[in-house]
Design an enzyme around this catalytic site. Structure first.
Site, short mmCIF file in Angstrom:
data_model
loop_
_atom_site.label_atom_id
_atom_site.label_comp_id
_atom_site.label_asym_id
_atom_site.label_seq_id
_atom_site.Cartn_x
_atom_site.Cartn_y
_atom_site.Cartn_z
N GLU A 4 -4.39 2.54 -3.19
CA GLU A 4 -5.11 3.05 -3.16
C GLU A 4 -5.62 4.30 -1.50
O GLU A 4 -6.71 4.53 -1.72
CB GLU A 4 -5.91 1.67 -2.19
CG GLU A 4 -5.81 1.98 -0.54
CD GLU A 4 -6.80 1.46 0.43
OE1 GLU A 4 -7.89 1.24 0.18
OE2 GLU A 4 -6.50 1.13 1.34
N ASP A 40 0.79 -1.24 0.25
CA ASP A 40 0.08 0.06 0.39
C ASP A 40 0.84 1.43 -0.26
O ASP A 40 1.27 1.98 1.03
CB ASP A 40 -0.64 0.11 1.05
CG ASP A 40 -1.80 -1.35 1.64
OD1 ASP A 40 -1.03 -2.79 0.40
OD2 ASP A 40 -2.47 -1.32 1.51
N HIS A 92 -3.65 -3.90 3.16
CA HIS A 92 -4.87 -3.25 4.56
C HIS A 92 -4.04 -2.68 5.33
O HIS A 92 -4.35 -1.99 5.81
CB HIS A 92 -6.07 -3.26 4.27
CG HIS A 92 -6.90 -2.74 5.28
ND1 HIS A 92 -7.16 -1.75 4.84
CD2 HIS A 92 -7.66 -2.98 6.12
CE1 HIS A 92 -8.32 -1.14 5.63
NE2 HIS A 92 -8.45 -2.52 6.68
N HIS A 145 -1.11 -2.77 6.28
CA HIS A 145 0.19 -1.39 7.13
C HIS A 145 1.29 -2.19 7.57
O HIS A 145 2.29 -1.23 7.59
CB HIS A 145 -0.53 -0.21 7.14
CG HIS A 145 -1.37 0.50 5.43
ND1 HIS A 145 -1.11 1.69 5.86
CD2 HIS A 145 -2.11 -0.48 5.21
CE1 HIS A 145 -1.62 2.30 4.85
NE2 HIS A 145 -2.46 0.97 4.41
N ASN A 197 -10.42 -0.97 -0.10
CA ASN A 197 -12.06 -0.08 0.79
C ASN A 197 -11.55 1.29 0.95
O ASN A 197 -13.71 1.98 0.81
CB ASN A 197 -11.79 -0.76 2.16
CG ASN A 197 -10.68 -0.19 2.72
OD1 ASN A 197 -9.88 0.14 2.68
ND2 ASN A 197 -10.97 0.96 4.09
N HIS A 198 -10.65 2.19 0.36
CA HIS A 198 -10.66 3.49 0.04
C HIS A 198 -10.70 3.65 -1.65
O HIS A 198 -10.59 4.93 -1.53
CB HIS A 198 -9.38 4.09 0.39
CG HIS A 198 -9.09 4.18 2.19
ND1 HIS A 198 -9.94 4.80 2.94
CD2 HIS A 198 -8.39 3.06 3.21
CE1 HIS A 198 -9.92 4.85 4.57
NE2 HIS A 198 -9.25 3.66 4.13
N HIS A 211 -7.95 -7.28 0.15
CA HIS A 211 -7.24 -6.31 0.79
C HIS A 211 -8.11 -6.81 2.27
O HIS A 211 -9.53 -6.45 1.61
CB HIS A 211 -7.99 -5.06 -0.11
CG HIS A 211 -7.34 -4.14 0.93
ND1 HIS A 211 -6.63 -3.31 0.10
CD2 HIS A 211 -8.27 -2.61 1.23
CE1 HIS A 211 -6.22 -1.82 1.08
NE2 HIS A 211 -7.83 -2.03 1.84
#
Length: 265
Positions: free
Chosen positions: A39, A8, A176, A178, A67-68, A151
């Site tokens: 994302e 990410d 997701h 991180h 999700n973002h 994710h």
């Protein structure tokens, strides 16, 4: 075939790390195809057209989301026309812009990529396991080499997906959370697996965010505005080698470089 996946990308710090390190990654790992999760690339929330162009210009071949995906509304203006970018495939069919899977071709090498989103502790979505079954059933008719970016928040859901797709995908990589996990392995069916690729962004924040505001929220329980931290960077990801004849992974190794070790090198 060698594939590098970059975890990410968070904000300008993460983008700077990608720009600086891509030449080094190409030299060290000799990847044929580079995929990155984007994302969080625009100020930590979503992505825009300019950043998308930059990533492709620097050498990324495909971008996955999460999700973002919709946090930066500019994405609605270009996602339908960008075949190298995918969003979670298990979002509602018929009304969701973009695509959930695609094929990336670089020279003679071709890799199908799939994006799915978990349901545990994340916004509602269709079942990622059933969606994965449907998509891979279609893709495997034409493609041997398949990467799945799952994710998801829950470690158990990611591990379950790895086992669910063992022997059907070449590489199942989680995004997701991180934080890079230490469980890279090749499953018995030939699928390379990593619970989370980690983050490419501010090393000394909290999951890429400015740490004081996050700590304040934990202490007070009150709402707090999170902003991308301005610290030294870290780049996280993985390199996977795939037998193109079978689609089975033969090697996986994690990538983790921070600004201090990069300077030292």
């Amino acid at each position: 075939m060698k594939v590098v996946f970059i975890g990410d990308i968070v904000g300008s710090v993460g983008r700077d790390a990608v720009k600086r390190l891509l030449p080094w990654i190409k030299d060290k790992y000799q990847p044929h195809i580079i995929i990155a999760n984007g994302e969080n690339a625009a100020a930590g929330r979503g992505i825009n057209a300019a950043i998308t162009r930059e990533l492709f210009e620097w050498g990324v071949h495909g971008i996955t989301m999460g999700n973002h995906t919709w946090d930066n509304r500019e994405i609605f203006e270009f996602i339908d026309d960008e075949p190298r970018m995918i969003r979670p495939a298990n979002l509602p069919e018929g009304s969701t812009p973009g695509r959930g899977y695609t094929a990336i071709k670089v020279g003679s090498k071709e890799l199908a990529i799939v994006n799915l989103m978990g349901r545990t502790f994340l916004p509602p979505s269709d079942c990622p396991f059933r969606k994965a079954d449907d998509i891979l059933s279609e893709l495997r008719q034409k493609h041997k080499c398949i990467l799945v970016d799952f994710h998801a928040e829950a470690t158990s859901e990611k591990i379950a997906m790895g086992w669910h797709l063992d022997g059907r995908a070449s590489f199942v990589v989680g995004t997701h959370t991180h934080v890079q996990t230490n469980d890279d392995r090749i499953l018995p069916g030939g699928t390379a697996y990593l619970t989370d690729a980690g983050m490419t962004g501010p090393r000394d924040g909290v999951l890429g965010m400015e740490r004081e505001s996050v700590i304040r929220k934990f202490i007070t329980g009150l709402p707090s505005r999170f902003q991308v931290a301005e610290t030294k960077w870290i780049l996280s990801g993985a390199c996977v080698e795939i037998d193109e004849a079978t689609g089975r992974a033969t090697k996986i190794q994690t990538i983790r470089v921070d600004e201090d070790s990069w300077i030292a090198s």
